[in-house]
Write a protein that holds these residues in place. Sequence first.
Motif, short mmCIF file in Angstrom:
data_model
loop_
_atom_site.label_atom_id
_atom_site.label_comp_id
_atom_site.label_asym_id
_atom_site.label_seq_id
_atom_site.Cartn_x
_atom_site.Cartn_y
_atom_site.Cartn_z
N SER A 293 -6.83 42.93 64.30
CA SER A 293 -6.03 42.94 65.78
C SER A 293 -4.74 42.36 65.56
CB SER A 293 -6.97 42.24 66.60
OG SER A 293 -6.26 42.01 67.99
N GLY A 294 -3.61 42.85 66.09
CA GLY A 294 -2.40 42.62 66.00
C GLY A 294 -1.90 42.86 64.47
N GLN A 295 -0.90 42.12 64.33
CA GLN A 295 -0.18 42.32 62.86
C GLN A 295 -1.12 41.52 61.70
OE1 GLN A 295 2.66 44.12 62.98
NE2 GLN A 295 2.40 44.09 65.18
N ALA A 296 -2.18 42.43 61.39
CA ALA A 296 -2.89 41.98 60.43
C ALA A 296 -3.30 43.06 59.56
CB ALA A 296 -4.47 41.56 61.23
N THR A 297 -3.45 42.96 58.08
CA THR A 297 -3.75 43.42 57.17
C THR A 297 -4.96 43.26 56.44
OG1 THR A 297 -1.21 44.17 57.09
CG2 THR A 297 -2.83 44.63 55.25
N ALA A 298 -5.91 43.94 55.87
CA ALA A 298 -7.12 43.47 55.11
C ALA A 298 -6.98 44.35 53.71
CB ALA A 298 -8.44 43.74 55.88
N ASP A 311 3.22 38.59 67.50
CA ASP A 311 4.03 39.84 66.98
C ASP A 311 4.76 39.34 65.70
OD1 ASP A 311 2.76 41.34 68.84
OD2 ASP A 311 4.44 41.22 70.11
N GLY A 312 5.25 38.14 65.56
CA GLY A 312 6.32 37.88 64.36
C GLY A 312 5.53 37.16 63.35
N LEU A 313 4.18 37.20 63.45
CA LEU A 313 3.54 36.68 62.23
C LEU A 313 2.45 37.61 61.75
CD1 LEU A 313 1.78 33.13 62.54
CD2 LEU A 313 0.70 34.79 61.58
N GLU A 314 2.86 38.02 60.26
CA GLU A 314 1.80 38.88 59.54
C GLU A 314 0.69 38.03 59.08
OE1 GLU A 314 1.90 42.01 59.40
OE2 GLU A 314 3.63 42.55 60.37
N GLY A 319 -9.77 40.19 49.63
CA GLY A 319 -10.97 39.61 48.96
C GLY A 319 -11.87 39.04 50.07
N LEU A 320 -11.80 39.28 51.09
CA LEU A 320 -12.64 38.22 51.86
C LEU A 320 -13.73 38.78 52.42
CD1 LEU A 320 -9.77 37.24 54.66
CD2 LEU A 320 -10.21 35.83 52.72
N LYS A 321 -14.91 37.94 52.58
CA LYS A 321 -16.22 38.13 52.99
C LYS A 321 -17.00 37.35 53.94
CE LYS A 321 -17.64 40.84 48.72
NZ LYS A 321 -16.27 41.17 48.39
N ASN A 322 -17.20 38.12 55.01
CA ASN A 322 -17.83 37.27 56.22
C ASN A 322 -16.86 35.79 56.73
OD1 ASN A 322 -20.26 38.64 56.18
ND2 ASN A 322 -20.81 37.53 54.25
N ILE A 323 -15.81 36.43 57.03
CA ILE A 323 -14.48 35.44 57.19
C ILE A 323 -14.05 35.70 58.87
CG2 ILE A 323 -12.20 34.51 56.67
CD1 ILE A 323 -14.39 33.22 54.99
N ILE A 324 -13.57 34.88 59.28
CA ILE A 324 -12.95 34.70 60.63
C ILE A 324 -11.69 34.31 60.40
CG2 ILE A 324 -12.88 33.89 63.12
CD1 ILE A 324 -15.96 34.06 63.13
N ALA A 325 -10.57 34.76 60.60
CA ALA A 325 -9.05 34.47 60.56
C ALA A 325 -8.45 34.73 61.69
CB ALA A 325 -8.52 34.99 59.39
N VAL A 326 -8.01 33.63 62.57
CA VAL A 326 -7.27 33.93 63.60
C VAL A 326 -5.82 33.31 63.76
CG1 VAL A 326 -7.34 33.68 66.07
CG2 VAL A 326 -9.31 34.33 64.87
N ALA A 327 -4.77 33.63 63.80
CA ALA A 327 -3.55 33.20 63.58
C ALA A 327 -2.50 33.39 64.87
CB ALA A 327 -2.55 33.84 62.57
#
Length: 473
Positions: A293-298, A311-314, A319-327
């Motif tokens: 969601s948003g400016q996110a890349t996996a 919008d200004g934060l990428e 290599g993440l597994k079962n991770i939640i990352a919210v910035a």
Amino acid sequence: MITPVLLCGGSGTRLWPLSRKSYPKQFAALTGDTTLFQASAARLSGAGFGAPMVLTNSDFRFIVTEQLAEAGIDPAAILIEPEGRNTAPAVLAAALYLEKSDPDALMLVAPSDHVVPDAPAFRAAVQAGVAAAREGQLVTFGIHPGHAETGYGYLELDEAPGNGAPRPLALRRFVEKPDAARATAMVAAGNYLWNAGIFLFSARAILAAFRAHAPDLIAPVQAAVEQGKPDLGFLRLAPGPWAEADDISIDYAVMEKADNLSVVPFAAGWSDLGGWDAVWREAARDQRGVALSGQATALDCDDSLLRSEDDGLELVGIGLKNIIAVAMSDAVLVADAGRAQDVKLAVAALKQKQAKQAESFPKDHRPWGWFESLAMGERFQVKRIVVHPGAALSLQSHHHRSEHWIVVQGTAKVTVDDRVTLVTENESIYVPLGAVHRMENPGKLPMVLIEVQTGSYLGEDDIIRYEDVYARE
């Protein structure tokens, strides 16, 4: 006609940093283009539904009206709770308010932060409970469990609900949140549903239930309603008697004691978004189970949720597994998906260290618009301020700071002492320390300006209000 009663006073912490005390999850667009509150109001509208009643607190009253207006929904009433006293006093206040105009009015009580993807199916389930509610039953709605969830209470039925058309069934008992083994056994048994906390009943029936099972709540809540004061289209419940009401849920106060209960099963999808793991389950995911969601890349990630709320934060995961990352602009959460429910522990730790991010949202919402801090130093602060069309800040002054305003979009009507000036794009104006001033947006589009504060103290409490169209103290 059914009157929806939307409960909108919560301040959940399990979706931190997006949900905070100053701007909780019901006002966020977590699963689509509209907020959870707007989606709830829209879901409970249309044929058979009247204008909604909303119960919220003073801090959220203008957010509620703004978001309803954006959704094109005109509320029947907005009741302001002086403080949170849980769901039983809130539901009782709504019933007492409705009783004045129609004792037999049907009321559908629902939290405003749930996700129900199939709104027509839910409305059909509500209609399936109408006859029982008109006959005096207290109708609740049970969700077919999709997994052995330990974060929900359960409803035990006398019979397995099956997968047919929704219909009222007899409720045997409420079951507290179980451990994992008990939850697995109940799901396997087939006659248990998740308790969604959604109810349908007549004002007459629920008031009779309160008088029978929670009579001590009647006097203080009735006094709070009768002594309530109208305020700019809201009804402020009287704080004195309201504070005397027990802090108790409607389940404990009434539902677990009543014998006139029915359950309408619902199997078309539901979530209370009680944690980031629930958001991940509701989100669109790629073949490897990654939701962005948003400016996110996996890159080379599995079964993970990556959200950038700026919008200004990428945000990049590798290599993440079962991770939640919210910035967000002021805080970042990184957690194992299996520990999603422990986010509330992180909020408690931030409170302990007095971090403002524990409760305060980066954007500070006001009835006239919002502002955010862009930079802060020892004797200065830079803010972006957005003022809605036709809106006006209060007439005010400050003891400790002066202000420079630079308009970057639209036109501002600025009062400084006895002088009124129109300030357009690329123009600025200076507000000296102690000057009585006001800012207004006379245009039809949002007005944006940059404010530079300088002084010995820059807190939001350094303000003296002389006039305010929003009746704030």
